[in-house]
Each structure stands twice: as structure tokens, then as C-alpha cells.
Motif scaffolding. Structure first.
Motif, mmCIF file in Angstrom:
data_model
loop_
_atom_site.group_PDB
_atom_site.id
_atom_site.type_symbol
_atom_site.label_atom_id
_atom_site.label_comp_id
_atom_site.label_asym_id
_atom_site.label_seq_id
_atom_site.Cartn_x
_atom_site.Cartn_y
_atom_site.Cartn_z
ATOM 1 N N GLY A 418 47.089 48.513 71.533
ATOM 2 C CA GLY A 418 48.258 48.755 70.703
ATOM 3 C C GLY A 418 49.527 48.602 71.503
ATOM 4 N N ILE A 419 50.653 48.988 70.897
ATOM 5 C CA ILE A 419 51.941 48.858 71.579
ATOM 6 C C ILE A 419 52.689 50.190 71.591
ATOM 7 C CG2 ILE A 419 54.199 47.732 71.574
ATOM 8 C CD1 ILE A 419 52.902 45.277 70.380
ATOM 9 N N ASN A 432 50.623 53.821 88.218
ATOM 10 C CA ASN A 432 49.628 54.334 89.153
ATOM 11 C C ASN A 432 48.590 53.288 89.544
ATOM 12 O OD1 ASN A 432 50.099 57.412 89.631
ATOM 13 N ND2 ASN A 432 50.652 56.970 87.510
ATOM 14 N N GLY A 433 48.973 52.025 89.377
ATOM 15 C CA GLY A 433 48.127 50.940 89.880
ATOM 16 C C GLY A 433 46.898 50.635 89.059
ATOM 17 N N ILE A 434 46.885 51.051 87.793
ATOM 18 C CA ILE A 434 45.756 50.684 86.935
ATOM 19 C C ILE A 434 46.266 49.658 85.925
ATOM 20 C CG2 ILE A 434 43.987 51.484 85.311
ATOM 21 C CD1 ILE A 434 43.627 52.904 87.909
ATOM 22 N N PRO A 435 45.776 48.419 85.993
ATOM 23 C CA PRO A 435 46.268 47.425 85.043
ATOM 24 C C PRO A 435 45.785 47.728 83.622
ATOM 25 C CG PRO A 435 44.572 46.484 86.457
ATOM 26 C CD PRO A 435 44.800 47.878 86.931
ATOM 27 N N ASN A 436 46.654 47.479 82.673
ATOM 28 C CA ASN A 436 46.269 47.701 81.278
ATOM 29 C C ASN A 436 46.461 46.416 80.484
ATOM 30 O OD1 ASN A 436 45.597 49.772 79.084
ATOM 31 N ND2 ASN A 436 47.360 48.661 78.236
ATOM 32 N N TYR A 437 45.573 46.190 79.531
ATOM 33 C CA TYR A 437 45.630 44.991 78.696
ATOM 34 C C TYR A 437 45.638 45.405 77.238
ATOM 35 C CZ TYR A 437 44.557 43.074 83.186
ATOM 36 O OH TYR A 437 44.624 42.771 84.518
ATOM 37 N N MET A 438 46.466 44.714 76.466
ATOM 38 C CA MET A 438 46.611 45.122 75.072
ATOM 39 C C MET A 438 45.284 45.002 74.328
ATOM 40 S SD MET A 438 49.421 43.821 72.371
ATOM 41 C CE MET A 438 50.720 43.601 73.547
ATOM 42 N N PHE A 439 44.468 44.003 74.726
ATOM 43 C CA PHE A 439 43.174 43.828 74.079
ATOM 44 C C PHE A 439 42.056 43.755 75.123
ATOM 45 C CE2 PHE A 439 46.314 41.978 71.177
ATOM 46 C CZ PHE A 439 46.145 42.859 70.114
ATOM 47 N N PRO A 440 40.883 44.299 74.766
ATOM 48 C CA PRO A 440 39.786 44.356 75.738
ATOM 49 C C PRO A 440 39.365 42.980 76.243
ATOM 50 C CG PRO A 440 39.176 45.469 73.677
ATOM 51 C CD PRO A 440 40.551 44.934 73.494
ATOM 52 N N GLU A 441 39.479 41.975 75.387
ATOM 53 C CA GLU A 441 39.076 40.626 75.769
ATOM 54 C C GLU A 441 39.781 40.198 77.065
ATOM 55 O OE1 GLU A 441 40.215 37.277 75.690
ATOM 56 O OE2 GLU A 441 38.152 36.557 75.809
ATOM 57 N N ALA A 442 41.086 40.477 77.137
ATOM 58 C CA ALA A 442 41.868 40.076 78.317
ATOM 59 C C ALA A 442 41.424 40.860 79.553
ATOM 60 C CB ALA A 442 43.358 40.274 78.062
ATOM 61 N N ALA A 443 41.118 42.137 79.354
ATOM 62 C CA ALA A 443 40.663 42.951 80.483
ATOM 63 C C ALA A 443 39.353 42.399 81.029
ATOM 64 C CB ALA A 443 40.484 44.399 80.035
ATOM 65 N N VAL A 444 38.456 42.053 80.123
ATOM 66 C CA VAL A 444 37.143 41.555 80.540
ATOM 67 C C VAL A 444 37.275 40.200 81.230
ATOM 68 C CG1 VAL A 444 34.957 40.677 79.651
ATOM 69 C CG2 VAL A 444 35.866 42.850 78.801
#
Ligand code: ADP
Ligand code: MG
Length: 706
Positions: A418-419, A432-444
Motif C-alpha cells: 500500500g501507500i 533502519n536498513g530494511i528495504p520495503n517494496y510496495m508489492f511482494p513480487e518486487a521483493a521476491v
């Protein structure tokens, strides 16, 4: 020769030639950026008319500066820029950044101006970045230099960005600012009249502030040197590199008389370079940032088994699908992990991967799940998914993630989806150095890129010369052929003599120029045999009816001999016929093609694919630059879609892949040692079942005078 560019990136003093107080000018932008960026050294504005720029005493000419100047930043028009470099030489400056445009990129007179600019820099012995660039930024606190006309000074970070496009740089800085991404060095190198991406990479390899390198490239100055320095960065310095490459060069598109020439567009060469040097090629800015954030903040995974923790079923399934698609595996948890998850999660939760902590999950539930899966030795990394439900405590969950992962040497990527609702949580994660992605697909997908890099870092079988090749004999044959003409096409009977010097598996053969010689030649070669036309005008022999296979006796040979000559004359009445080539008939096997093609900048590119007429239609081929490591030859073979055919299908035995690899390495060495070989094809190389080798059944080489 390696250039010392340390004073460009780390200067103790800077003169800005063309600094002015005029609003809206590049000269003002650059000078103000240096001041407001907090530059820690001494600044000298150079302006023939002004007494001071932004309150700093100005000098009319560079040679008037009384103190030593390390770096000269030039924003004056081309002619004046060339003159400035001469002055820079006189005062002993150690580097120059030419921001001014109007050189090679405008063509015509600009090309000549750039040549003179480079000449002036070389004469003064000053390394030069640019022209036509945005400038150079170094965020190191001790330097804090923004020698550019970008509107922003990025925050410090461990990512370096080098770019051939200046305009792209400003966009990248803006996006980075919005995502809390910092940079160590930010260098726009423009037309690279002098300092190239290779010099910059050498610097960044040794730069302690830089842990990840991003690059935007339109071309590469020298394929071989690029690969060498990139390999040192990937394998020795263990710094991940990500590249966007755009623009295709026209050389690649030109029609060529060999298969390889027409298939080896430069794009393939770039893919080969990136593959061989451990660089991850990305499609665009979004992907570049996705990857950079993770590489810049998370450890590289040791394997490709991931855990997914989610509070929603659908996104968990999407992530699972994406993982499989991108070559990751869903980790199988140990019994101990399953027991701990069962103990800490409600009965409705799914304790198997992907772990579903259920929609009403609080941060405590997330904490338990994340901790347990990361402690499992079957897990190499994790993706944490959160969808904002009414009962989800987003910020608290964001708080526990960095705490739980602290001290664990495995990458963790989040997708708080979400936004608006998740924004505070996302900010906390990123800070805190944890990357976040709006959608799980991008994280994977990002985690998959990290796993690929991790896989590359494993020790490689480094390049070794396959055999004691007789290079001097090959050179003699080549030089003889080139004595009479600047370009020479070697047909099979000539080309095989070169291959022989490099120990390729050849068939017994003999050239026949008169009918009387046929009997003795056939007796030497032995039946069954094949006969082929030899004519400089006939490149594709079978097209001209110039190949007869499976000839069983002398009577058949006599008939074939006449037929081949008749066919050739009918095909091209002008063709000069040098004779008919007799060769041992090879047993049936799998036909593959090996080729090579020399790119003026990249050097020799070796190609491999399945043979036959389909090769040009399907383009199912792989490329690597020569010289190559053994592991590259292996991967070249595994990469083609038809690899399965070589592994053995439908009762056919697996092919002798070792023998192909051996030939690829010989070819790589042949191209490396004989610069006059412009292009060549071995088509087909007939490959036999494992352990039974292979045979060259046709070859042509195009030689070009150096
Ligand atoms: P070109 O490529 O100029 O048309 P080739 O020499 O490659 O001519 O011959 C055409 C085809 O004939 C090859 O692709 C291969 O299938 C077969 N062939 C050629 N030489 C031999 C040989 N010595 N043994 C077995 N088959 C051969
Ligand atoms: Mg052929």
C-alpha cells in the motif's frame, strides 16, 4: 594505463573556471553547490570580470591563483575550456571536470574540439572527466563535494552511481532522496574523452566508502579491460554491481557472411560481458533502485531457499509464484521450527511456508514467526508481507523487524503493501536498513537477484589455456593468406589447417584439383566419404549443390565429382573452382555450431548454439567474450534452450558436453591469440555420446589484415 583520479574525487582545493553570479547559469549552480554542499577544501572562483563570487574572492585567470589547485572544474565554452586545460597544466593541477557541452555529442566541429580537449589534457598530464557531464559528487564527510549542477546533494551512503547520461543523474538523485537512499560517490562522466567507466570502476573497487556500484552505460570502452576490473570488484572485493545499458551500436546490425556475425549483435556482447563479470543487468530505474536498496543494506544470501511470512493468503501465494518463477525455492522448515511456530501461532495459522500469521496478526505474532524461520538453517533469506487490516499494528510491526533480524546474517526484505496506511511503518523500515517494496513480487524478484549474485560469488573455475597450441604455425598460415589481399575467406581445407594447430578434432581429408587425383585421395580418406566444392565465390556450399555425403565407393565418387562441378557452374558460371574437397564421412551425432566474431571495442565474442538450419530463425545461441574461464564455457552450453537435447531426450544418450566445452575453450584461445581472425564458423561440429568426443565437419574463417 591506470589513471590516478583520486584528486578528482577527493581534491584538497578546487578552482571553478566560469563561476559567476549570474542567476540561472551553470557557473553559479556549480559554485553554489560546492559552497552549500559544505565542501571542506579551498575554493577559487575564476572569472575575468568579477571581484568575488558568492562572497569568495575571484581570480581573473586560472594561472593567477596563488595557491595549489587540485581540481579544475570547467564550465566555460569549448575553446576557452581547451585553453583552461593548458593553464591547468602550468599550475600543476591534478584533475579536471569539464561540464561544458558542445563537443562530440553535437557532431561536426564538436568532434574536433573534443579531440583537442583530450589532447590538451594528455599534454598537461591531467585526467579529465567529461566533457558534457553533470559533474562529480563525493559525500564523504571529510570532502563533502558537490561539483555538479544537480539541484540536490544526496545523503551519504554506501552506493556509488556512475552515469554516461547527465540528465538521468538528476532524476536518480530525486528518486533516491524520496526513498532515503544515500550515495558514496555520484559521478556523471559524459562523453568520456579521457576518464572512462573503466577508470572509475578501478577507483570504486578500492573505495572503502563504496559497497554497491550502480551504472548507466551507453557503451563500454574496452570489453576486456571492463571484464577484468569488474571481476575484481565482484569476486575479490565482493561488491555487487548493477547496470542499465541502453543504446545499440550499428556494428552489431550489419549483415555478415558468417552465422556468428549476423547473430552476434552488440546487445549479445553486452549481455556476455555482464554475465562474465558478475554484473546484474537491470531494465530500468525502478528495478535499479529495488535491487540497490537491498544490496546496499542486506547481506547476500548463501543459497536460494526463502521463507515467506504473511498476514494475507493471496499476497503469500503471489509471492510464492514469483519466487518459483525467478528461480528461488520455498524453504522446507525443520521439525524444530514447525514445533516452535505451532506453539506460538494460533491453530488457524499456517505454519508451513509461506507462513500465514492470519489477518488479525499483531506484531508479537510477526515477531515470533520471523524469528523462528530465520533461525532455521534451511532458510537463506525471508520476505515479510503485511497488508494493512484494521487490527494490524503496522508501526509496531515495522519496529520489531529490524530488532529481530539484528545479528542474523540473512537478507530480509519487506513488502508492507500500500501507500498511505503503511507509510509511517515503511519509513521506519527504510531508515533502519530494511528495504520495503510496495508489492511482494518486487521483493521476491530482488531477493532472487541477490541469490544469483551470491551464486556467482562461489569460487569459479578460472580460465586456463586448454592445450599447448602451435600459435606460431597458425600465425604463419594466416600471414601467408593475407599477403595478397586485405580480407581473405578461408574455406574448410585451409581453415582446418588453422584448427589443427589448436588441436581441434578433425576428420581425415584431402583436396582434389584434377580428376586423376581422385582415386588416390579417396583411398587416403577412406569410404564412406563426403565431397564438397571449393570455390572462393561459393560460401554456402550446400546451397550450390556442392556437398555430397555418404559416398560409398570410387564409382560413386567419380559421378559425384562431375555432379559437384556441374552444379557449381550452373549455380554461378563466374565461380572460380579450385577443386573438390574429400573428407571422411562422420558418424551421425548431434550437430552444434561454434562461432566467433570480433567486435572493434569488445574484442572476440564466441558463440555456441545447436546447429542446423534453425539456428538463425530461433536464435537459440549463447555468447561469451574471449578469453573466458572454464566456467563460462560450461554456462554457455547450459544456457541455450536446446540444452535438454544435449542432455539426452527420448532414448537418445547424453552428448559429450565435455568435448564441446573443450572446443569452446580452444576457439576462445584461437581468437585471443590471432587478432587477424575477424569471424569464423564451425558449422557443424558433430557431437557424439558422452565420452566419444566430437568432430569438426565444416569450418570457415574470415581473416582481416590488422
Ligand atoms: P555448407 O555449410 O557450406 O553448406 P557443409 O560442409 O557444412 O556445407 O555441409 C553441409 C552439411 O553436410 C553439414 O551441415 C553436415 O550435416 C553434412 N556434412 C558435411 N561434412 C560432413 C562430414 N565430413 N561428415 C558428415 N556429414 C557432413
Ligand atoms: Mg556448414
Amino acid at each position: 594505463m591506470a589513471k590516478d583520479i583520486s584528486k578528482i574525487i577527493n581534491p584538497a582545493s578546487i578552482a571553478v573556471v566560469g563561476a559567476t553570479n549570474r542567476k540561472g547559469s551553470v557557473g553559479l549552480a556549480v559554485f553554489s553547490n560546492l559552497i552549500y554542499g559544505g565542501y571542506q577544501g579551498v575554493l577559487f572562483p575564476i572569472n575575468p570580470k568579477a571581484r568575488s563570487i558568492q562572497g569568495v574572492k575571484a581570480y581573473p585567470r586560472l594561472v593567477d591563483v596563488p595557491d595549489p589547485v587540485d581540481l579544475v572544474v570547467i564550465v566555460v565554452p569549448p575553446e576557452a575550456a581547451i585553453d583552461t586545460l593548458n593553464q591547468a597544466g602550468q599550475i600543476g593541477a591534478r584533475g579536471a571536470v569539464v561540464i561544458t557541452a558542445g563537443f562530440k555529442e553535437v557532431g561536426g566541429a564538436g568532434v574536433e574540439l573534443e579531440r583537442r580537449l583530450k589532447e590538451a589534457a594528455n599534454r598537461a598530464n591531467i585526467p579529465l572527466v567529461g566533457p558534457n557531464c553533470l559533474g562529480v559528487i563525493n559525500t564523504d564527510h571529510d570532502v563533502s563535494m558537490n561539483a555538479s549542477f544537480a539541484t540536490k546533494m544526496p545523503r551519504p551512503g554506501n552506493i556509488a552511481f556512475i552515469s554516461q547520461s547527465g540528465a538521468l543523474c538528476t532524476a536518480v538523485l530525486d528518486v533516491a532522496a524520496g526513498r532515503n537512499i544515500g550515495f558514496s560517490k555520484f559521478i556523471s562522466f559524459g562523453n568520456k574523452a579521457d576518464v572512462t567507466e573503466i577508470d572509475l570502476l578501478r577507483y570504486l573497487r578500492d573505495d572503502p566508502e563504496t559497497e554497491v556500484i550502480l551504472m548507466y552505460l551507453e557503451d563500454i570502452s574496452n570489453g576486456r579491460e571492463f571484464i577484468e576490473v569488474a571481476r575484481e570488484i565482484a569476486w575479490d572485493a565482493k561488491k555487487p554491481m548493477l547496470a542499465i545499458k541502453s543504446g545499440t551500436s550499428p556494428e552489431g546490425a550489419k549483415a555478415a557472411s558468417s552465422h556468428t556475425g549476423s547473430l552476434a549483435g552488440s546487445e549479445a556482447a553486452y549481455d556476455a560481458i555482464f554475465m562474465q563479470s558478475g554484473i546484474q543487468r537491470v531494465e530500468g530505474i525502478t528495478e535499479l533502485f529495488h535491487y540497490a536498496q537491498a544490496f546496499g543494506s542486506q547481506p547476500v544470501p548463501k543459497g536460494n531457499r526463502i521463507a515467506i511470512v504473511t498476514n494475507a493468503g493471496g499476497p503469500g501465494i503471489m509471492a510464492t509464484d514469483a519466487a518459483v518463477r525467478h528461480g528461488l525455492k520455498l524453504a522446507k522448515f525443520s521439525e524444530a521450527t514447525l514445533a516452535k511456530l505451532k506453539n506460538d501461532l494460533p491453530p488457524t495459522a499456517s505454519i508451513h511456508n509461506p507462513v500465514d500469521v492470519i489477518g488479525d496478526a499483531t506484531h508479537e505474532r510477526y515477531e515470533a514467526a520471523i524469528r523462528h524461520v530465520l533461525q532455521d538453517e534451511n532458510v537463506d533469506g525471508a520476505v515479510i508481507i503485511l497488508t494493512p487490516q484494521a487490527m494490524t499494528d503496522i508501526l509496531e510491526t515495522a519496529h520489531i523487524v529490524p530488532t529481530v533480524v539484528r545479528g542474523i546474517d540473512k537478507p530480509v526484505l519487506c513488502s508492507f503493501m500500500g501507500i498511505v496506511d503503511v507509510s509511517a511503518g515503511v519509513n521506519h523500515l527504510q531508515q533502519n536498513g530494511i528495504p520495503n517494496y510496495m508489492f511482494p513480487e518486487a521483493a521476491v524478484r530482488t531477493l532472487a537477484a541477490m541469490a544469483r549474485f551470491g551464486d556467482k560469488l562461489k569460487p569459479q573455475a578460472r580460465w586456463v589455456k586448454p592445450v599447448q597450441a602451435d600459435c606460431s604455425s597458425a600465425q604463419m598460415l594466416i600471414n601467408e593468406s593475407l599477403e595478397l589481399e586485405p580480407v581473405h575467406l578461408m574455406h574448410e581445407h585451409e581453415a582446418n589447417r588453422i584448427l589443427q594447430c589448436y588441436g581441434f578434432p578433425l576428420l581425415r581429408s584431402r583436396l582434389v584439383t584434377k580428376p586423376e587425383e581422385l582415386e588416390a585421395a579417396a583411398a587416403f580418406v577412406g569410404f564412406p566419404l563426403v565431397m564438397k566444392i571449393v570455390s572462393p565465390q561459393i560460401v554456402h556450399k550446400s546451397d550450390a549443390g556442392g556437398v555430397k555425403v555418404g559416398i560409398k565407393d570410387l564409382a560413386e565418387a567419380r559421378v559425384a565429382f562431375q555432379q559437384i562441378l556441374d552444379n557449381a557452374r550452373a549455380y554461378n558460371p563466374e565461380a572460380v573452382i579450385e577443386g573438390v574437397y574429400l573428407a571422411e564421412m562422420a558418424k551421425k551425432g548431434v550437430e552444434v555450431i561454434l562461432g566467433a566474431h570480433r567486435d572493434p571495442k569488445m574484442g572476440p565474442i564466441v558463440m555456441f548454439g545447436l546447429g542446423g538450419t534453425l539456428v538463425e530463425v530461433l536464435k537459440d545461441v549463447s555468447f561469451r567474450l574471449a578469453p573466458m574461464w572454464e566456467s563460462s564455457a560450461e554456462r554457455m552450453i547450459q544456457e541455450i534452450k536446446a540444452y535438454k537435447v544435449l542432455q539426452g531426450v527420448r532414448g537418445n544418450p547424453p552428448s559429450d558436453i565435455e568435448a564441446i566445452k573443450d572446443c569452446i575453450l580452444r576457439l576462445s584461445q584461437l581468437l585471443d591469440e590471432n587478432p587477424q581472425i575477424a569471424e569464423m564458423d564451425i558449422n557443424p561440429l558433430i557431437v557424439y555420446p558422452k565420452g566419444q568426443g566430437c568432430a569438426v565437419a565444416d569450418c570457415r574463417i574470415i581473416l582481416q589484415h590488422q
